[in-house]
Design an enzyme around this catalytic site. Sequence first.
Site, mmCIF file in Angstrom:
data_model
loop_
_atom_site.group_PDB
_atom_site.id
_atom_site.type_symbol
_atom_site.label_atom_id
_atom_site.label_comp_id
_atom_site.label_asym_id
_atom_site.label_seq_id
_atom_site.Cartn_x
_atom_site.Cartn_y
_atom_site.Cartn_z
ATOM 1 N N PHE A 110 1.444 18.813 -23.148
ATOM 2 C CA PHE A 110 0.732 19.145 -24.372
ATOM 3 C C PHE A 110 0.009 20.497 -24.243
ATOM 4 O O PHE A 110 -0.029 21.291 -25.184
ATOM 5 C CB PHE A 110 -0.246 18.021 -24.719
ATOM 6 C CG PHE A 110 -0.771 18.124 -26.107
ATOM 7 C CD1 PHE A 110 0.095 18.127 -27.185
ATOM 8 C CD2 PHE A 110 -2.133 18.258 -26.347
ATOM 9 C CE1 PHE A 110 -0.381 18.254 -28.483
ATOM 10 C CE2 PHE A 110 -2.619 18.389 -27.638
ATOM 11 C CZ PHE A 110 -1.744 18.383 -28.701
ATOM 12 N N ASP A 137 1.392 23.048 -37.959
ATOM 13 C CA ASP A 137 2.612 23.557 -37.335
ATOM 14 C C ASP A 137 3.808 22.983 -38.063
ATOM 15 O O ASP A 137 3.719 21.918 -38.679
ATOM 16 C CB ASP A 137 2.662 23.142 -35.855
ATOM 17 C CG ASP A 137 1.635 23.908 -35.038
ATOM 18 O OD1 ASP A 137 1.517 25.141 -35.253
ATOM 19 O OD2 ASP A 137 0.946 23.287 -34.217
ATOM 20 N N GLU A 165 -11.937 12.336 -32.586
ATOM 21 C CA GLU A 165 -10.708 12.508 -33.375
ATOM 22 C C GLU A 165 -9.696 11.409 -33.065
ATOM 23 O O GLU A 165 -9.494 11.046 -31.914
ATOM 24 C CB GLU A 165 -10.121 13.881 -33.030
ATOM 25 C CG GLU A 165 -8.832 14.203 -33.751
ATOM 26 C CD GLU A 165 -8.386 15.630 -33.487
ATOM 27 O OE1 GLU A 165 -9.223 16.560 -33.574
ATOM 28 O OE2 GLU A 165 -7.202 15.813 -33.184
ATOM 29 N N HIS A 225 -16.623 17.682 -29.616
ATOM 30 C CA HIS A 225 -15.636 16.956 -30.429
ATOM 31 C C HIS A 225 -14.592 16.405 -29.465
ATOM 32 O O HIS A 225 -13.939 17.174 -28.754
ATOM 33 C CB HIS A 225 -14.986 17.924 -31.436
ATOM 34 C CG HIS A 225 -13.888 17.317 -32.255
ATOM 35 N ND1 HIS A 225 -14.124 16.582 -33.395
ATOM 36 C CD2 HIS A 225 -12.529 17.331 -32.106
ATOM 37 C CE1 HIS A 225 -12.969 16.176 -33.923
ATOM 38 N NE2 HIS A 225 -11.983 16.617 -33.155
ATOM 39 N N SER A 261 -18.479 14.174 -32.393
ATOM 40 C CA SER A 261 -17.429 13.647 -33.266
ATOM 41 C C SER A 261 -16.233 13.238 -32.419
ATOM 42 O O SER A 261 -16.077 13.695 -31.292
ATOM 43 C CB SER A 261 -17.027 14.691 -34.317
ATOM 44 O OG SER A 261 -16.753 15.939 -33.710
HETATM 45 P P1 FAD Z 1 -4.613 29.688 -38.788
HETATM 46 O O1 FAD Z 1 -6.050 29.875 -38.720
HETATM 47 O O2 FAD Z 1 -3.923 29.959 -40.094
HETATM 48 O O3 FAD Z 1 -3.955 30.580 -37.635
HETATM 49 C C1 FAD Z 1 -2.603 30.401 -37.255
HETATM 50 C C2 FAD Z 1 -2.035 31.686 -36.661
HETATM 51 O O4 FAD Z 1 -1.823 32.640 -37.704
HETATM 52 C C3 FAD Z 1 -2.936 32.376 -35.639
HETATM 53 O O5 FAD Z 1 -2.110 32.965 -34.670
HETATM 54 C C4 FAD Z 1 -3.663 33.427 -36.449
HETATM 55 O O6 FAD Z 1 -4.027 34.546 -35.649
HETATM 56 C C5 FAD Z 1 -2.627 33.784 -37.508
HETATM 57 N N1 FAD Z 1 -3.215 34.084 -38.825
HETATM 58 C C6 FAD Z 1 -4.287 33.489 -39.384
HETATM 59 N N2 FAD Z 1 -4.535 33.994 -40.599
HETATM 60 C C7 FAD Z 1 -3.563 34.920 -40.822
HETATM 61 C C8 FAD Z 1 -3.266 35.788 -41.896
HETATM 62 N N3 FAD Z 1 -4.049 35.854 -42.986
HETATM 63 N N4 FAD Z 1 -2.178 36.596 -41.791
HETATM 64 C C9 FAD Z 1 -1.405 36.559 -40.685
HETATM 65 N N5 FAD Z 1 -1.654 35.758 -39.618
HETATM 66 C C10 FAD Z 1 -2.706 34.948 -39.696
HETATM 67 N N6 FAD Z 1 -2.184 20.403 -36.270
HETATM 68 C C11 FAD Z 1 -1.648 19.471 -37.085
HETATM 69 O O7 FAD Z 1 -0.446 19.554 -37.417
HETATM 70 N N7 FAD Z 1 -2.385 18.416 -37.562
HETATM 71 C C12 FAD Z 1 -3.702 18.283 -37.249
HETATM 72 O O8 FAD Z 1 -4.349 17.324 -37.694
HETATM 73 C C13 FAD Z 1 -4.314 19.254 -36.388
HETATM 74 N N8 FAD Z 1 -5.624 19.180 -36.066
HETATM 75 C C14 FAD Z 1 -6.197 20.186 -35.305
HETATM 76 C C15 FAD Z 1 -7.570 20.125 -35.052
HETATM 77 C C16 FAD Z 1 -8.176 21.111 -34.288
HETATM 78 C C17 FAD Z 1 -9.667 21.043 -34.036
HETATM 79 C C18 FAD Z 1 -7.396 22.178 -33.737
HETATM 80 C C19 FAD Z 1 -8.028 23.226 -32.875
HETATM 81 C C20 FAD Z 1 -6.031 22.243 -34.005
HETATM 82 C C21 FAD Z 1 -5.416 21.253 -34.793
HETATM 83 N N9 FAD Z 1 -4.045 21.287 -35.107
HETATM 84 C C22 FAD Z 1 -3.505 20.322 -35.913
HETATM 85 C C23 FAD Z 1 -3.197 22.377 -34.591
HETATM 86 C C24 FAD Z 1 -3.074 23.534 -35.603
HETATM 87 O O9 FAD Z 1 -2.516 23.078 -36.808
HETATM 88 C C25 FAD Z 1 -2.165 24.584 -34.975
HETATM 89 O O10 FAD Z 1 -2.805 25.180 -33.881
HETATM 90 C C26 FAD Z 1 -1.633 25.623 -35.935
HETATM 91 O O11 FAD Z 1 -0.618 26.356 -35.236
HETATM 92 C C27 FAD Z 1 -2.662 26.624 -36.427
HETATM 93 O O12 FAD Z 1 -3.526 26.111 -37.328
HETATM 94 P P2 FAD Z 1 -4.841 26.937 -37.775
HETATM 95 O O13 FAD Z 1 -5.476 26.172 -38.841
HETATM 96 O O14 FAD Z 1 -5.626 27.291 -36.586
HETATM 97 O O15 FAD Z 1 -4.115 28.235 -38.374
#
Ligand code: FAD
Length: 292
Positions: free
Chosen positions: A218, A111, A20, A268, A18
């Site tokens: 980055f 974020d 991105e 990816h 895939s």
């Molecule tokens: P989560 O899985 O929610 O985790 C975030 C943090 O919170 C972690 O430290 C975790 O340990 C903690 N956590 C998780 N669940 C809980 C809970 N229930 N209680 C307390 N703490 C918790 N960012 C963008 O803005 N736009 C994008 O399109 C984008 N695409 C991405 C694609 C990929 C493949 C990746 C790897 C990252 C991408 N990001 C993107 C970055 C991502 O949004 C950031 O890394 C963000 O800080 C975390 O998102 P997450 O979905 O991993 O969060």
Amino acid sequence: MTDTPGTESAPRRTLRLSCEFFPPRDEGGLKSLDAVAGKLQSLQPDFYSCTYGAGGTTRDGTRETIARLLAQGYAAAPHLSIGNDSKETVFALLDQYRQLGVRRIVALRGDAPSGMGAPRIQNNAEKLVGWIRDHSGTHFHLEVAAYPEIHPDAGGPDQDLEYFRRKVAAGADSAITQYFYSPYAYYDFIERCSRAGIDIPIVPGIMPITNFEGIVRFSRKCGADIPRWMFKRLEALADDEAGLRDFGIDTLTRMCAELIEAGAPGLHFYTLNRWGATRAICNRLGLLTPDS
Ligand code: FAD
């Protein structure tokens, strides 16, 4: 792999590929992305994905880019970050994506937008996965993010893994990792996931290298480690565009070959809306269609 506009067919090879993109800012960027998407078809990607700007800043741009990719016959998956959005906002977007024919979503926490005063995000991706399953059942294949080198906000590796486990248990089908340059981080993560009973495919995210300052900046921000030997080599090639590009392609081809050999379910590519390095790596790996 796409053979019917906007749908995903059964893969003809076992390795999932895939690519991105980010939503282009203007018509020129959209036209250029059309060309990039065309060039990357030689990988026969299973899908293209499109990022979602921090704080929902590209909500419309992401949707429009996805609609454009679907209209051109590609399988396309929007990224969707929950940020501080309400259920109603998320559900409305899910309805729009369903109408467009989307079958896969990359579900994220996201974020906060950069700059002073942005409120801390109170939600997490586990909550978003739950909302999507509540609202849309199994209509969407859900991808989530994974962090072999530990998420920067995490309290520690065990806590991060536990939250990842919970996000998967909430209904994720597969995961894509943050990029890394040490395959050992990925192997260690996969082993820990397996011990924790997490059995979804976890696809390595690959960030091609084309610019020294960009990759250093980055990587610091997202917590991706550049091993010392690699940093030193990149630093020495900082002003040699072709040399840096060749080094990046050589290094990542070797890493991808090792990952595939070790059983990674796919790759990816974070393309940054460019096709050259991604296609060169896949060409070296023997993953391009013969006539491309
Ligand atoms: P989560 O899985 O929610 O985790 C975030 C943090 O919170 C972690 O430290 C975790 O340990 C903690 N956590 C998780 N669940 C809980 C809970 N229930 N209680 C307390 N703490 C918790 N960012 C963008 O803005 N736009 C994008 O399109 C984008 N695409 C991405 C694609 C990929 C493949 C990746 C790897 C990252 C991408 N990001 C993107 C970055 C991502 O949004 C950031 O890394 C963000 O800080 C975390 O998102 P997450 O979905 O991993 O969060």
